[in-house]
Design an enzyme around this catalytic site. Sequence first.
Site, PDB file in Angstrom:
ATOM      1  N   LEU A  96       0.420  -1.090  -0.607  1.00 35.03           N
ATOM      2  CA  LEU A  96      -0.371   0.363  -0.261  1.00 35.03           C
ATOM      3  C   LEU A  96       1.112   1.014   0.059  1.00 35.03           C
ATOM      4  CD1 LEU A  96      -3.123  -1.034   2.071  1.00 35.03           C
ATOM      5  CD2 LEU A  96      -3.076  -0.533  -0.273  1.00 35.03           C
ATOM      6  N   HIS A  97       1.483   1.756  -1.332  1.00 37.25           N
ATOM      7  CA  HIS A  97       2.572   2.670  -1.284  1.00 37.25           C
ATOM      8  C   HIS A  97       2.279   3.286  -2.612  1.00 37.25           C
ATOM      9  CE1 HIS A  97       5.722   1.368   1.916  1.00 37.25           C
ATOM     10  NE2 HIS A  97       5.057   0.174   1.259  1.00 37.25           N
ATOM     11  N   ALA A  98       2.365   4.387  -2.135  1.00 38.04           N
ATOM     12  CA  ALA A  98       1.662   5.588  -3.999  1.00 38.04           C
ATOM     13  C   ALA A  98       1.415   5.496  -4.113  1.00 38.04           C
ATOM     14  CB  ALA A  98       3.150   5.603  -4.127  1.00 38.04           C
TER      15      ALA A  98
END
Length: 86
Positions: free
Chosen positions: A14-16
């Site tokens: 759950l990045h960028a």
Amino acid sequence: MVEKEVIVKNPHGLHARPAAVFVQKAASFPCKITISKNDKEVDAKSILAVMSLGVEPNEKIILRADGDKEEEALEELIKICENIEM
């Protein structure tokens, strides 16, 4: 209140971009939504809070929703966490 344990299958965790999509979807629901990882719980409608968890691929998180459309919200957010093509 509904809650579900989810394994994040997205290869970016759950990045960028996945986090932005997740937060945008969470914000579209009127209920309170949180994410927990390793006993740290944050507001799922805050991009900074979600990214502060540092959720990596194949990590376990707990999604909680409380209020109007809580079940629908959880269902949609689980789809984002399990989407491997994002």
